[in-house]
Design an enzyme around this catalytic site. Structure first.
Site, mmCIF file in Angstrom:
data_model
loop_
_atom_site.group_PDB
_atom_site.id
_atom_site.type_symbol
_atom_site.label_atom_id
_atom_site.label_comp_id
_atom_site.label_asym_id
_atom_site.label_seq_id
_atom_site.Cartn_x
_atom_site.Cartn_y
_atom_site.Cartn_z
ATOM 1 N N LYS A 90 0.809 -1.226 0.000
ATOM 2 C CA LYS A 90 0.000 0.000 0.000
ATOM 3 C C LYS A 90 0.843 1.276 0.000
ATOM 4 C CE LYS A 90 -4.454 -1.489 1.751
ATOM 5 N NZ LYS A 90 -4.240 -2.909 2.098
ATOM 6 N N GLU A 112 -9.677 7.467 3.814
ATOM 7 C CA GLU A 112 -10.618 6.598 4.507
ATOM 8 C C GLU A 112 -9.914 5.276 4.748
ATOM 9 O OE1 GLU A 112 -10.469 6.608 1.202
ATOM 10 O OE2 GLU A 112 -10.187 4.434 1.032
ATOM 11 N N SER A 378 1.378 -9.873 -1.251
ATOM 12 C CA SER A 378 1.054 -8.458 -1.023
ATOM 13 C C SER A 378 1.457 -7.931 0.345
ATOM 14 C CB SER A 378 -0.440 -8.222 -1.247
ATOM 15 O OG SER A 378 -1.210 -9.080 -0.435
HETATM 16 C C1 LIG Z 1 -5.141 -3.866 1.568
HETATM 17 C C2 LIG Z 1 -4.493 -5.141 1.247
HETATM 18 C C3 LIG Z 1 -4.917 -5.944 0.167
HETATM 19 C C4 LIG Z 1 -6.104 -5.602 -0.679
HETATM 20 O O1 LIG Z 1 -6.041 -4.406 -1.352
HETATM 21 P P1 LIG Z 1 -5.805 -4.332 -2.939
HETATM 22 O O2 LIG Z 1 -6.081 -2.920 -3.275
HETATM 23 O O3 LIG Z 1 -6.749 -5.292 -3.572
HETATM 24 O O4 LIG Z 1 -4.392 -4.726 -3.178
HETATM 25 C C5 LIG Z 1 -4.226 -7.100 -0.121
HETATM 26 N N1 LIG Z 1 -3.175 -7.495 0.647
HETATM 27 C C6 LIG Z 1 -2.743 -6.767 1.696
HETATM 28 C C7 LIG Z 1 -1.583 -7.261 2.490
HETATM 29 C C8 LIG Z 1 -3.389 -5.572 2.029
HETATM 30 O O5 LIG Z 1 -2.964 -4.857 3.087
#
Ligand SMILES: *Cc1c(COP(=O)(O)O)cnc(C)c1O
Length: 394
Positions: A90, A112, A378
């Protein structure tokens, strides 16, 4: 050639656009007219990449997961976004947007947040730049996500509770939009995924595209070719997926696999499998697929992972789904948790539960032994420890 990127009006096929109240038009228009020019400025690029390197810790490694690959009899690489500062992808976007805000002469940031991850990533870059930060968060989420609320406060942000409606993410979003309407001149609204009115989905995808840019170089180095056979990513709003897919969208020989949260099962009424269950509608200023009742009321999504429980999906992904360019797979809570624990045991990496959804596809979706499959990891699992403890009775 057919492109899966946004056109100049912010459309991906029939999805996207900017369906906003008139009072918000000047804010979005200012951003729309300037974002591409600013992103092209050499000084912007230099500052963005310098911060990604020295502050975020990029490039993140592309790691060949040997034991996982042996188990599933294919070549699995993990793109290690979990190693980014703050623990997930993020921050790539919030770094980009804070630099954008500065170039637009804004000295106040609003955001938000649902689970608090985007709030923390926003509060982080505001502290970095010494800029005032207000984060709107549903009252119920504030109670559920105490550690992230504490993080935001430590980072100097003000967390304002949204007390209307269901007191969750969509109410926080409404409050943020109201704030932006009232403060059009000095305030920039940092949206946390590839959602919202044009130009947000395209702008956020471009900031996150550093993920697939690095993948190409790293695959070239490790495998002698830029293209994997498949790229896999979980989809909440879709920003980590957009970043992982970005440079492969118009490369047809690279398979794109998007993984959604099936929650307790697609037909259980407790799910966030937006593309499978969604219908065309408008959410947060964008025409896309979203989960709604027959009369068009947005239904409350559910997933064990807070980051995936969003009732819509970014317009890029709605288009990837309906056009057939992307393969969409939904994964239940149980299968995600199992895959998360498996990565711990096989590779010594504790993944975020969101990322565990992407890892869970290997149980049913088979690949050839010489296929190269890149999974975008992610985020890391530290934030989910209590969930893992409760689920596995650790
Ligand atoms: C917020 C988050 C997501 C989902 O958000 P996307 O905008 O779909 O990437 C996925 N994995 C993690 C670790 C997150 O913090």
């Amino acid at each position: 050639m057919k492109s899966y990127h946004a056109d100049e009006r912010g459309y991906y096929g029939e999805f996207g656009g900017a369906f906003i109240p008139e009072m918000l038009y000047p804010n979005c228009e200012e951003l729309r007219q300037n974002y591409l020019g600013i992103m092209e400025e050499p000084s912007f690029k230099e500052e963005f990449h310098q911060l990604l390197k020295d502050y975020v810790g990029r490039p993140t490694p592309l790691y060949f997961a040997k034991r996982l690959s042996e188990k599933y009899n294919t070549k699995i690489y993990l793109k290690r976004e979990d190693l980014c500062h703050t623990g997930a992808h993020k921050v790539n976007n919030t770094i980009g947007q804070i630099l954008m805000a500065k170039r637009l002469g804004k000295n106040r940031i609003i955001a938000e947040t649902g689970a608090g991850q985007h709030g923390v990533a926003t509060a982080t870059v505001c502290a970095l730049m010494g800029i005032q930060c207000v984060v709107y968060m549903g009252e119920i989420d504030i109670a559920r996500q105490a550690p992230n609320v504490a993080r935001m406060k430590m980072l100097g942000a003000e967390v304002r509770p949204a007390t209307s409606g269901s007191k969750t993410l969509k109410d926080a979003t409404n409050e943020a939009i109201r704030d932006w309407i009232n403060n059009p001149v000095d305030t920039h609204y940092i949206i946390g995924s590839v959602v919202g009115p044009h130009p947000y989905p395209d702008m956020v995808a471009r900031f996150q595209s550093v993920i697939s840019e690095e993948m190409k170089n790293q695959l070239q180095e490790k495998e002698g070719r830029e293209n994997p056979n498949y790229v896999v990513a979980c989809v909440g709003g879709g920003s980590n997926a957009a970043g992982a897919f970005y440079h492969y969208l118009d490369v047809p020989e690279v398979g794109i696999i998007a993984v959604e949260a099936a929650g307790k099962g697609i037909d259980s009424g407790k799910s966030a499998a937006t593309s499978a269950l969604g219908k065309v509608g408008i959410i947060h200023g964008s025409k896309t697929l979203l989960m709604q009742t027959q009369d068009g009321q947005i239904t409350e999504p559910y997933s064990i992972s807070a980051g995936l429980d969003y009732p819509g999906v970014g317009p890029m992904h709605a288009h990837l789904y309906t056009s057939g360019r992307g393969e969409f797979i939904s994964i239940t809570d149980d299968d995600a948790m199992k895959a998360g624990l498996e990565l711990c045991k096989l590779e010594g990496i504790i993944p975020a539960i969101e990322s565990s959804h992407a890892l869970a596809i290997f149980e049913d979706r088979k690949f050839n032994p010489d296929d190269i499959v890149v999974v975008n990891l992610s985020g890391r699992g530290d934030k989910d420890l209590q969930n893992y403890i409760d689920y596995f009775k650790l």
